[in-house]
Design a protein around this motif. Structure first.
Motif, short mmCIF file in Angstrom:
data_model
loop_
_atom_site.label_atom_id
_atom_site.label_comp_id
_atom_site.label_asym_id
_atom_site.label_seq_id
_atom_site.Cartn_x
_atom_site.Cartn_y
_atom_site.Cartn_z
N ALA A 62 0.86 -1.19 0.00
CA ALA A 62 0.00 0.00 0.00
C ALA A 62 0.89 1.24 0.00
N GLY A 63 0.56 2.21 -0.80
CA GLY A 63 1.38 3.41 -0.90
C GLY A 63 2.10 3.47 -2.22
N ASP A 64 3.06 4.34 -2.30
CA ASP A 64 3.73 4.60 -3.57
C ASP A 64 5.06 3.89 -3.74
N ASP A 65 5.55 3.22 -2.70
CA ASP A 65 6.88 2.61 -2.76
C ASP A 65 6.92 1.41 -3.71
N TYR A 66 8.10 1.20 -4.26
CA TYR A 66 8.45 -0.02 -4.98
C TYR A 66 9.44 -0.74 -4.08
N ILE A 67 9.25 -2.04 -3.90
CA ILE A 67 10.10 -2.82 -3.00
C ILE A 67 10.92 -3.80 -3.83
N MET A 127 13.11 -17.27 -0.36
CA MET A 127 13.22 -18.03 0.89
C MET A 127 14.43 -18.98 0.83
N ASP A 128 14.63 -19.61 -0.32
CA ASP A 128 15.79 -20.49 -0.49
C ASP A 128 17.09 -19.69 -0.46
N TYR A 129 17.07 -18.51 -1.08
CA TYR A 129 18.28 -17.68 -1.09
C TYR A 129 18.66 -17.30 0.34
N GLN A 130 17.65 -16.90 1.16
CA GLN A 130 17.95 -16.54 2.54
C GLN A 130 18.47 -17.73 3.32
N ALA A 131 17.91 -18.90 3.09
CA ALA A 131 18.34 -20.11 3.79
C ALA A 131 19.77 -20.49 3.42
N GLY A 132 20.22 -20.07 2.25
CA GLY A 132 21.55 -20.45 1.79
C GLY A 132 22.66 -19.47 2.13
N THR A 133 22.36 -18.42 2.89
CA THR A 133 23.38 -17.44 3.23
C THR A 133 23.27 -17.06 4.70
N THR A 134 24.37 -16.58 5.27
CA THR A 134 24.34 -16.14 6.67
C THR A 134 23.98 -14.66 6.80
N ARG A 135 24.03 -13.92 5.70
CA ARG A 135 23.69 -12.49 5.79
C ARG A 135 22.17 -12.33 5.76
N LEU A 136 21.68 -11.30 6.38
CA LEU A 136 20.27 -10.95 6.28
C LEU A 136 20.10 -10.22 4.96
N ILE A 137 19.34 -10.79 4.05
CA ILE A 137 19.17 -10.20 2.72
C ILE A 137 18.40 -8.88 2.86
N PRO A 138 18.97 -7.79 2.33
CA PRO A 138 18.31 -6.48 2.45
C PRO A 138 17.03 -6.38 1.63
N VAL A 139 16.07 -5.69 2.22
CA VAL A 139 14.83 -5.30 1.56
C VAL A 139 14.91 -3.79 1.39
N VAL A 140 14.66 -3.31 0.17
CA VAL A 140 14.86 -1.89 -0.14
C VAL A 140 13.56 -1.28 -0.65
N ALA A 141 13.22 -0.13 -0.09
CA ALA A 141 12.08 0.66 -0.58
C ALA A 141 12.62 1.74 -1.50
N LEU A 142 11.97 1.90 -2.63
CA LEU A 142 12.30 2.92 -3.61
C LEU A 142 11.10 3.86 -3.68
N THR A 143 11.32 5.13 -3.30
CA THR A 143 10.24 6.08 -3.13
C THR A 143 10.42 7.26 -4.07
N ARG A 144 9.35 7.59 -4.78
CA ARG A 144 9.38 8.80 -5.60
C ARG A 144 9.45 10.01 -4.68
N PRO A 145 10.35 10.96 -4.97
CA PRO A 145 10.44 12.15 -4.09
C PRO A 145 9.21 13.06 -4.22
#
Length: 145
Positions: A62-67, A127-145
Motif C-alpha cells: 500500500a502506498g507509492d513505494d516499490y520494493i 526463501m531459499d536464497y535466505q536459507a543459503g546465506t548467513t547475511r540478512l538479505i536487504p529489503v529496499v524501498a524505492l520512493t518517488r520524491p
C-alpha cells in the motif's frame, strides 16, 4: 538538453539482454518475467561514477513505494547495485513505460518482515536464497520524491 547517459548493463548476457529489451520496448517485453513484475533500477557506481542498470523483481505494498530485494541469489555478499545505492541513494526507476527518479532506503526493524513476506510471495525462491546465506538479505524501498 543533454541525452541521458548510456547505462552499463550486466556482463551476464541474459541479464544485460533483459535490461536492453525492457528499455527498448518501454517495458512491453521484460516487465513480466517468469510470473513476476520487473523494473529497471539505474544507480551510480560508487567507485566509477558510471550509470549501471539492472532488472529486478519488485512489489508494491500500500502506498507509492516499490520494493526490491538484494538477494544476489543467496551469495555471501550483497549485490553491487545494492552497494552502489547505499553510497548514493538517488536512483532512476523504469517501470513499464514510465521513467522517474526515486530515493532508496533499506528497510530494517519491524516493518521489514511484512515487506519480506510480500516479496517472498511474489518470488518464493527468495526463501531459499535466505536459507543459503548467513547475511540478512536487504529489503529496499524505492520512493518517488
Amino acid at each position: 538538453m543533454n541525452p541521458a547517459p548510456v547505462p552499463a548493463d550486466s556482463p551476464v548476457k541474459a541479464v544485460g539482454d533483459h535490461a536492453r529489451r525492457y528499455a527498448a520496448t518501454r517495458g512491453a517485453d521484460g516487465h513480466d518475467w517468469n510470473g513476476a513484475p520487473v523494473l529497471l533500477l539505474s544507480v551510480t557506481g560508487r567507485r566509477t561514477g558510471t550509470w549501471h542498470r539492472t532488472p529486478l523483481i519488485y512489489g508494491r505494498p500500500a502506498g507509492d513505494d516499490y520494493i526490491v530485494v538484494a538477494s544476489a541469489l543467496g551469495a555471501p555478499g550483497n549485490p553491487a547495485w545494492y552497494l552502489n545505492l547505499t553510497a548514493s541513494p538517488g536512483v532512476t526507476l523504469h517501470v513499464r513505460d514510465a521513467v522517474f527518479p526515486a530515493l532508496a532506503r533499506t528497510i530494517t526493524g519491524p516493518g521489514r518482515q511484512a515487506l519480506w513476506d510480500l516479496m517472498a510471495g511474489i518470488w518464493p525462491p527468495y526463501m531459499d536464497y535466505q536459507a543459503g546465506t548467513t547475511r540478512l538479505i536487504p529489503v529496499v524501498a524505492l520512493t518517488r520524491p
